[in-house]
Design a protein around this motif. Structure first.
Motif, short mmCIF file in Angstrom:
data_model
loop_
_atom_site.label_atom_id
_atom_site.label_comp_id
_atom_site.label_asym_id
_atom_site.label_seq_id
_atom_site.Cartn_x
_atom_site.Cartn_y
_atom_site.Cartn_z
N GLY A 71 0.81 -1.23 0.00
CA GLY A 71 0.00 0.00 0.00
C GLY A 71 0.84 1.28 0.00
N ARG A 72 2.12 1.14 0.35
CA ARG A 72 2.97 2.35 0.37
C ARG A 72 3.31 2.79 -1.05
NH1 ARG A 72 7.21 3.92 -1.41
NH2 ARG A 72 7.51 1.83 -2.26
N ARG A 73 3.14 4.06 -1.31
CA ARG A 73 3.55 4.63 -2.60
C ARG A 73 4.36 5.89 -2.32
NH1 ARG A 73 2.24 0.68 -3.99
NH2 ARG A 73 4.50 0.68 -4.16
N SER A 74 5.22 6.24 -3.25
CA SER A 74 5.91 7.53 -3.15
C SER A 74 4.90 8.64 -3.37
CB SER A 74 7.01 7.63 -4.23
OG SER A 74 8.01 6.68 -3.98
N VAL A 75 4.90 9.58 -2.45
CA VAL A 75 3.94 10.69 -2.52
C VAL A 75 4.71 11.99 -2.77
CG1 VAL A 75 2.34 12.06 -1.11
CG2 VAL A 75 2.17 9.55 -1.13
N ARG A 76 4.25 12.76 -3.75
CA ARG A 76 4.96 13.99 -4.14
C ARG A 76 4.07 15.23 -4.05
NH1 ARG A 76 6.53 9.76 -7.38
NH2 ARG A 76 8.76 9.28 -7.43
N GLN A 77 2.84 15.03 -3.58
CA GLN A 77 1.96 16.20 -3.34
C GLN A 77 1.37 16.08 -1.95
OE1 GLN A 77 -0.91 16.85 -6.50
NE2 GLN A 77 0.63 16.16 -7.98
N VAL A 101 8.49 10.58 0.07
CA VAL A 101 9.24 10.16 -1.11
C VAL A 101 10.73 10.22 -0.80
CG1 VAL A 101 9.19 12.46 -2.20
CG2 VAL A 101 9.56 10.44 -3.62
N TRP A 102 11.41 9.21 -1.29
CA TRP A 102 12.86 9.06 -1.14
C TRP A 102 13.50 9.81 -2.30
CZ3 TRP A 102 14.72 3.47 0.20
CH2 TRP A 102 16.12 3.36 0.14
N LEU A 103 14.37 10.76 -2.00
CA LEU A 103 14.93 11.61 -3.07
C LEU A 103 16.45 11.52 -3.10
CD1 LEU A 103 12.81 14.77 -2.27
CD2 LEU A 103 12.49 13.26 -4.23
N VAL A 104 16.96 10.96 -4.17
CA VAL A 104 18.41 10.93 -4.33
C VAL A 104 18.89 12.06 -5.23
CG1 VAL A 104 20.34 9.59 -5.27
CG2 VAL A 104 18.74 8.52 -3.71
N SER A 105 18.00 12.56 -6.11
CA SER A 105 18.48 13.60 -7.04
C SER A 105 19.04 14.85 -6.34
CB SER A 105 17.40 13.96 -8.06
OG SER A 105 16.22 14.33 -7.43
N PRO A 106 18.59 15.22 -5.13
CA PRO A 106 19.20 16.39 -4.47
C PRO A 106 20.70 16.23 -4.20
CG PRO A 106 17.09 15.88 -3.45
CD PRO A 106 17.40 14.74 -4.40
N ILE A 107 21.21 14.98 -4.33
CA ILE A 107 22.64 14.76 -4.08
C ILE A 107 23.50 15.64 -4.99
CG2 ILE A 107 23.11 12.86 -5.72
CD1 ILE A 107 24.07 12.44 -2.16
#
Ligand SMILES: Cc1cc2nc3c(=O)[nH]c(=O)nc-3n(C[C@H](O)[C@H](O)[C@H](O)COP(=O)(O)O)c2cc1C
Length: 216
Positions: free
Chosen positions: A12-18, A164-170
Motif C-alpha cells: 500500500g505504500r507509494r511515493s507521494v509527491r503532493q 518520497v525518497w529523493l536521491v536527485s538532491p545529491i
C-alpha cells in the motif's frame, strides 16, 4: 500483525509527491526516525544521522540549491542529446519545496575490519585492491542507510503520511551540507520529503517470477 497485514502495509505504500499544507507533528517524525534506526546495518555501527527540517525557508533554500544545479546541468550543451528527458528532470527537480517536512539522511561511512586489512594492502597487492573494489561497489554504509530509509517510509505510511525518497538532491550535496551545517565527516545520502498525502498514486511491480531465481 499477521503476514497479510504486513503485505497490505508494504504493497500500500507509494511515493507521494503532493502534500496537504497540514503540518506534520514532531512526535510522528521523531518516531519514524527512531523506528528507522532499528533497521539492519553493517556491524550495528549505526553511522547514520538524520536532520529533520520543518522550517519552510530552509526547505526553500535546499530546493533552490537543487534547482540551480539542475538548471546548470540542463544548460550544458551535452544535455541536448537527451533534451526531453533532461527537461523533465529539470522541471521536477525541486517539487519537494512544497513538503511540510524534509529529512536529510547522512552517513559517516563504515569500515569493517576486512576493509582495514584490504586498505593496508591495496597499494602493493592487486588481489587486495580488486577485493576492495568489490566492497566499494556496494558500500556497507550506503546499504545500511538505505535499509533505514525503507523502514522509515513504511513507518510513515502506517502513520497515514506520504513520503518520497529523493536521491536527485545529491547533485547539490555541498550546498545542502552547508545549509544544514553538517559536519565534514558526514555525507548526504538522500532527502526524504514527507507530509499528509494530497494524491493517491498507483504503481505496479513486475511479476516476481521475472526477477526471482532459485538455485536448488
Ligand atoms: C534510491 C532511490 C532514489 C530515488 N530518487 C528519487 C528522486 O530523486 N526523485 C523522485 O521523485 N523519486 C525518487 N525515488 C522514488 C522512486 O521514483 C519510486 O520509489 C519508484 O518510482 C517506485 O514507486 P513507489 O515508491 O510508489 O512504489 C527514489 C527511490 C529510491 C529507492
Amino acid at each position: 500483525m499477521n503476514i497479510q497485514d504486513l503485505e497490505k502495509l508494504i504493497k500500500g505504500r507509494r511515493s507521494v509527491r503532493q502534500w496537504k499544507k497540514q503540518e506534520v507533528p514532531e512526535e510522528l517524525l521523531r518516531k519514524a526516525v527512531e523506528l528507522a534506526t532499528w533497521a539492519p546495518n553493517g556491524g550495528n555501527y549505526q553511522g547514520w544521522r538524520f536532520i529533520i527540517v520543518k522550517q519552510k525557508e530552509t526547505i526553500e533554500k535546499i530546493a533552490n540549491a537543487v534547482q540551480a544545479v539542475s538548471d546548470k546541468i540542463a544548460s550544458w550543451p551535452e544535455a541536448m542529446s537527451w533534451k526531453e528527458d533532461v527537461k523533465r528532470y529539470q522541471k521536477n527537480a525541486s517539487f519537494f519545496r512544497n513538503a511540510p517536512a524534509c529529512i536529510g539522511v547522512f552517513s559517516g561511512g563504515y569500515q569493517s575490519p576486512m576493509d582495514k586489512v584490504l586498505m593496508a594492502r591495496e597499494s602493493f597487492d592487486p588481489e587486495a585492491k580488486e577485493i576492495l573494489g568489490f566492497r566499494r561497489s556496494a558500500p556497507t554504509a550506503v546499504q545500511s542507510t538505505a535499509a533505514a530509509v525503507a523502514t522509515m517510509l513504511l513507518a510513515f505510511h502506517q502513520m497515514g503520511l506520504g513520503a518520497v525518497w529523493l536521491v536527485s538532491p545529491i547533485q547539490a550535496k555541498k550546498q545542502i551540507e552547508a545549509i544544514l551545517n553538517v559536519p565534514s565527516n558526514m555525507d548526504l545520502i538522500c532527502l526524504i520529503a514527507v507530509g499528509y498525502p494530497d494524491e493517491s498514486p498507483q504503481k505496479e511491480r513486475r511479476p516476481v517470477e521475472e526477477v526471482l531465481e532459485f538455485v536448488y
